[in-house]
Write an enzyme that holds these catalytic residues in place. Sequence first.
Site, mmCIF file in Angstrom:
data_model
loop_
_atom_site.group_PDB
_atom_site.id
_atom_site.type_symbol
_atom_site.label_atom_id
_atom_site.label_comp_id
_atom_site.label_asym_id
_atom_site.label_seq_id
_atom_site.Cartn_x
_atom_site.Cartn_y
_atom_site.Cartn_z
ATOM 1 N N ASP A 1 0.877 -1.145 -0.055
ATOM 2 C CA ASP A 1 0.004 -0.008 0.020
ATOM 3 C C ASP A 1 0.928 1.368 -0.014
ATOM 4 O OD1 ASP A 1 -2.161 -1.597 -0.094
ATOM 5 O OD2 ASP A 1 -3.197 -0.628 1.708
ATOM 6 N N CYS B 1 0.852 -8.339 5.108
ATOM 7 C CA CYS B 1 0.297 -6.950 5.159
ATOM 8 C C CYS B 1 -0.811 -6.738 4.476
ATOM 9 C CB CYS B 1 1.377 -6.259 4.057
ATOM 10 S SG CYS B 1 3.029 -5.881 4.760
ATOM 11 N N ASP B 2 -1.654 -5.581 4.835
ATOM 12 C CA ASP B 2 -2.845 -4.996 4.249
ATOM 13 C C ASP B 2 -3.898 -5.943 3.805
ATOM 14 O OD1 ASP B 2 -0.422 -2.690 4.153
ATOM 15 O OD2 ASP B 2 -2.264 -1.907 4.811
ATOM 16 N N LYS B 3 -4.063 -5.914 2.721
ATOM 17 C CA LYS B 3 -5.181 -6.720 2.131
ATOM 18 C C LYS B 3 -5.075 -8.213 2.045
ATOM 19 C CE LYS B 3 -6.275 -2.657 1.921
ATOM 20 N NZ LYS B 3 -4.887 -2.370 2.156
ATOM 21 N N CYS C 1 5.103 -2.358 8.423
ATOM 22 C CA CYS C 1 5.408 -1.033 8.991
ATOM 23 C C CYS C 1 5.014 -0.991 10.324
ATOM 24 C CB CYS C 1 4.686 0.058 8.074
ATOM 25 S SG CYS C 1 5.175 0.316 6.415
ATOM 26 N N GLU D 1 -6.981 4.501 -0.347
ATOM 27 C CA GLU D 1 -6.590 5.257 0.815
ATOM 28 C C GLU D 1 -5.922 6.680 0.658
ATOM 29 O OE1 GLU D 1 -4.979 1.328 3.526
ATOM 30 O OE2 GLU D 1 -3.498 2.691 2.670
ATOM 31 N N SER E 1 -5.288 5.158 5.483
ATOM 32 C CA SER E 1 -4.147 4.183 5.999
ATOM 33 C C SER E 1 -4.500 4.198 7.422
ATOM 34 C CB SER E 1 -2.858 4.785 5.257
ATOM 35 O OG SER E 1 -1.751 4.076 6.140
#
Length: 552
Positions: free
Chosen positions: A78, A119-121, A191, A442, A468
């Site tokens: 992202d 991560c993320d998705k 992150c 985002e 985000s």
Amino acid sequence: MKSDSVKSGVERSPHRALFKAMGYTDEELRRPLVGIANSANDIIPGHVELERIVSAVKAGIRMEGGTPMAFGTIGICDGIAMNHIGMKYSLASRDLIADSIEVMAIAHAFDAMVMVTNCDKIVPGMLMAAARLDLPAIVVSGGPMLAGTHDRKKVDLVSVFEGVGAVRSGKMTEAELANIEDTACPTCGSCAGMFTANSMNCLTEAIGMGLPGNGTIPAVMAARTRLAKEAGMKIMMLLKKNITPQKIMTEEAFANAMAVDMALGCSTNTVLHLMAIAAEAGVRIDLDAFNRVSEKTAHLCSLSPAGRHHLEDLDRAGGVSAVMKELSRKGLINVKCLTVTGRSVKENIEDSRIMDRSVIRPMEKPYHRQGGLAALFGNMAPSGCVVKQSAVVRRMLCHEGPARVFDSEEKATSAIMAGSINKGDVVIIRYEGPKGGPGMREMLVPTSAISGMGLDADVALITDGRFSGGTRGAAIGHVSPEAMEGGAIAIVKDGDRIDINIPKRRITLKVSDKEIEERLSKWRRPKPKISKGYMARYARAVSSGGEGAVVK
């Protein structure tokens, strides 16, 4: 075993021949086949070393008598996709990931699944697949990166994003920003703050689909490798006992996840993802549920971007297990829920305790009396919108100001960077929802610019897109219905007064009902921004942000 359909009997001799072409022995084929969804790649810091995690998972599976078989899945970073067309594809990748795992698992008749992610998705996509397939499954993440250090202070990715705004406003030199750029992300891993990736990895643990430590053990620690081996071993136990995701991901387990979400101050994206995962598990969650949980669950951890602590600090302080133990003292956790350890939550957290009360505060002395997230409703968002209230400065919890309206993230970002946004303004970014974006981008660049320029205590931002996990300030997203569906956000004009009242969960466009109806009668849907390919199909099938942006 399900895998018998591809390996047992005379009629499956051709199938076995193909397995043997890859080097599998008869003994390996007699064992359960365990699929490993491997999202390793060379483009995401949290995934660049996942092959190490996969190798450890394989070792664990073999130790307990299974045969591991890994396959690849896609993944988007992202941060790298931020603020350009690539971000339109990020949320939409969640469904591609879930679909691809479903296809691989059924086509190859796996007996069980291990999901290796970070991560993320990718995390919610894998959890969606796990719920849909309902094979014995366990999720293991690659772990968070360590925070960096600049001028004797902890920094992370958001420090770099906010540094851009600081340079634009003359508060920081380009040389200083370059130094932060070099130090903010010092290791591999997701992150370092409580951004979306770490939020979802912690909630995976809270919901019972990840082992204790899954959400917080840093990527570079040997304990992370040991956790992966243990996950490989545990999947064989889950298979033997036929413990499947739908026995774990119950309504009570989702309530546990929401309570931990509120205590940690997680990303607003967790609302989208928990709703989508719950839909696959046959559990219904609406936005009101988040408010109900938030109102009775204290905010116990102040992690970046809202606070000074990072995931390494949370891990050292006792991790998700310690948070759940603390919440359970007030009856906010259902301790009877089953988990991938094969044990209940109560058994998992029995020996947990808070090791640092400055990182995980006790219930009697929280950062905030209510949880990290809030859903707002009103004529501006009849189907709701979401804000990370724990990251909003006190004086912006109630705010009224004039609208500054932009029909894309790029136009809003340009105006912010040019210094044309004034204190008190309410920035509106529309046509960025699931259908209108398409893909619900985002908005970390505009929100970071506002923060970096020192305006986060004076300017609100409202969008039918999303934010985000690194966003802080009065940033209100997921406005539903979105502009592309003819929601009220589509007819806001420059200068209209917008009243935000987070404590009362209200967001109001201060225009008469008659005027709103008249404007809507004149509104016409614009042409799609993307008219071919996957995103065009996605836009036609996706639901609103208020329903979790679920593809129907």
